[in-house]
Design a protein around this motif. Structure first.
Motif, mmCIF file in Angstrom:
data_model
loop_
_atom_site.group_PDB
_atom_site.id
_atom_site.type_symbol
_atom_site.label_atom_id
_atom_site.label_comp_id
_atom_site.label_asym_id
_atom_site.label_seq_id
_atom_site.Cartn_x
_atom_site.Cartn_y
_atom_site.Cartn_z
ATOM 1 N N VAL A 10 14.363 27.927 -3.562
ATOM 2 C CA VAL A 10 13.459 27.722 -4.698
ATOM 3 C C VAL A 10 13.512 26.251 -5.095
ATOM 4 N N HIS A 53 14.914 24.468 -12.224
ATOM 5 C CA HIS A 53 15.787 25.368 -11.462
ATOM 6 C C HIS A 53 16.713 24.535 -10.586
ATOM 7 N N TYR A 63 14.337 35.460 -6.995
ATOM 8 C CA TYR A 63 13.877 34.616 -8.107
ATOM 9 C C TYR A 63 12.575 35.136 -8.737
ATOM 10 N N THR A 70 20.376 36.363 -13.949
ATOM 11 C CA THR A 70 18.996 36.583 -14.396
ATOM 12 C C THR A 70 18.506 35.553 -15.420
ATOM 13 N N TRP A 82 13.747 33.030 -2.997
ATOM 14 C CA TRP A 82 12.501 33.380 -3.690
ATOM 15 C C TRP A 82 12.318 34.868 -4.014
ATOM 16 N N ALA A 137 18.721 29.746 -5.829
ATOM 17 C CA ALA A 137 18.174 31.101 -5.628
ATOM 18 C C ALA A 137 17.258 31.156 -4.412
ATOM 19 N N SER A 187 20.003 28.808 -12.890
ATOM 20 C CA SER A 187 20.345 29.465 -11.604
ATOM 21 C C SER A 187 19.734 30.852 -11.509
ATOM 22 N N GLN A 188 18.729 31.158 -12.338
ATOM 23 C CA GLN A 188 18.235 32.545 -12.326
ATOM 24 C C GLN A 188 17.743 32.925 -10.934
ATOM 25 N N GLY A 189 18.085 34.150 -10.535
ATOM 26 C CA GLY A 189 17.759 34.622 -9.194
ATOM 27 C C GLY A 189 18.840 34.344 -8.171
ATOM 28 N N ARG A 190 19.911 33.667 -8.588
ATOM 29 C CA ARG A 190 20.996 33.404 -7.640
ATOM 30 C C ARG A 190 21.814 34.670 -7.404
ATOM 31 N N PRO A 215 14.123 38.408 -11.067
ATOM 32 C CA PRO A 215 15.588 38.536 -11.042
ATOM 33 C C PRO A 215 16.074 39.847 -11.677
ATOM 34 N N ASN A 223 8.236 34.916 -12.282
ATOM 35 C CA ASN A 223 8.215 33.584 -11.652
ATOM 36 C C ASN A 223 7.277 33.543 -10.442
#
Ligand code: AGV
Ligand code: CA
Length: 319
Positions: free
Chosen positions: A162, A167, A176, A271, A173, A171, A275-278, A179, A72
């Motif tokens: 983010v 998204h 994110y 991942t 950065w 998350a 919500s990826q990276g949360r 992840p 990302n």
């Protein structure tokens, strides 16, 4: 004995301020720097890193350029900041860059540094965790060489930063950007001291903080710090988010561990999906020592004291 530190940053203005601080900490022995090609363009980020080491008299510290990318990408508008920092007059007083450049890419160099370290070391990481995750996947035995990971990333009980189509904004950065890397590191047993947005939201770069370096004009490192801070201005006006001392607060932990209050938090890294990276609280998650409350005025004072004391008399005095 000074604490041995390996430092991974990703070339944003706040990363460069962090490097500047780190070179002044007496209790810290900086052994090597790796640069992740995340919130930067890698060439100017490596170049400016070496110039800062030169200016601070730390030419002996080797620098390795990262080649591994996360899925990302950062906005290009942010990544060009390293180009601007690399052109600052205070960093270009001499034609040559004498700090050492490693022939290895960052992930291989980090693996070598860890595997040959005589004692467990501290890792300070203020960008994505990609290089470390690679080391853990390919050389799992290096895990035992890491006494503590101090990491700027995540958002536990506050909103993320983010702002991307598709998204949900939960998350931060650095997590994110990659992840899966953050998840790999969180699944290890390495003790983690985390500086999430919960803490760093409390230290925005205020006009007063940035301008306070003007009173030390003529002292190279405080001039550099003031210039880096000035270059963050306009962030709120263009993005709706304040530029904060995300990484520099995290770095200050190595010199003043009681600037923040901490809470033990169990959390996991998501991942997939919106919500990826949360980083989310979960009873089944791993324990992290999480910075929650900051004495902001003391932090600003710390930066000024550390950088202003460093060199010479001011060129102009108002007194
Ligand atoms: O999410 C914070 C991380 C920190 O490591 N970075 C900036 C710091 O180096 C990403 C980031 C979030 N918002 C930004 C960022 C912004 N407005 N400009 C540049 N980078
Ligand atoms: Ca960073």
């Amino acid at each position: 004995m000074a604490r041995a530190i390996y430092f991974d940053h990703d070339g944003a203005l706040d990363d460069l301020l962090s490097l500047t601080l780190l070179t002044r900490y007496r209790g810290v022995s900086l052994k090597g720097v790796t640069v992740t090609p995340a919130d930067c363009l890698i060439e100017p980020a490596v170049s400016v890193t070496r110039k800062i080491l030169d200016l601070a008299g730390a030419q002996h510290v080797p620098v390795a350029a990262g080649t591994l990318a996360g899925p990302n990408p950062f906005p290009l508008e942010w990544r060009v900041d390293a180009l601007r920092a690399d052109a600052l007059p205070v960093l270009n007083q001499r034609a040559e860059n004498t700090a050492r450049l490693s022939p290895l890419p960052a992930h291989l160099q980090l693996a070598e540094w860890l595997s040959t370290a005589p004692e467990p070391v501290t890792l300070l990481m203020i960008g994505p965790l990609t290089n470390l995750a690679w080391c853990l996947r390919e050389h799992p035995e290096v895990e035992s060489k890491i006494a503590e990971l101090v990491f700027m990333g995540g958002a536990i009980d506050v909103a993320g930063n983010v702002d991307r189509p598709g998204h949900d904004g939960s998350a931060e950065w650095n997590v994110y950007w990659d992840p899966a890397a953050a998840r790999r590191v969180f699944e290890s047993e390495i003790p983690i001291t985390l500086f999430p947005l919960d803490a760093t939201d409390q230290v925005p770069i205020t006009p007063e903080f940035a301008r306070s370096f003007g009173r030390h004009y003529g002292s190279p490192l405080s001039d550099l710090a003031g210039s880096l801070l000035a270059m963050t201005f306009g962030c709120f006006e263009t993005t709706g988010f304040s530029y904060c001392c995300w990484d520099s607060l995290t770095t200050s932990y190595l010199a003043e561990p009681d600037l923040c209050e901490f809470e033990d938090v169990r959390c996991v890294v998501l991942t997939e999906g919106v919500s990826q990276g949360r980083t989310v609280r979960a009873d089944s998650g791993r324990l992290v020592k999480c910075a929650k409350k900051v004495d902001a005025q003391r932090f600003y004072r710390h930066c000024l004291d550390v950088l202003a004391e460093s060199t010479g008399t001011p060129a102009f005095s108002t007194q």
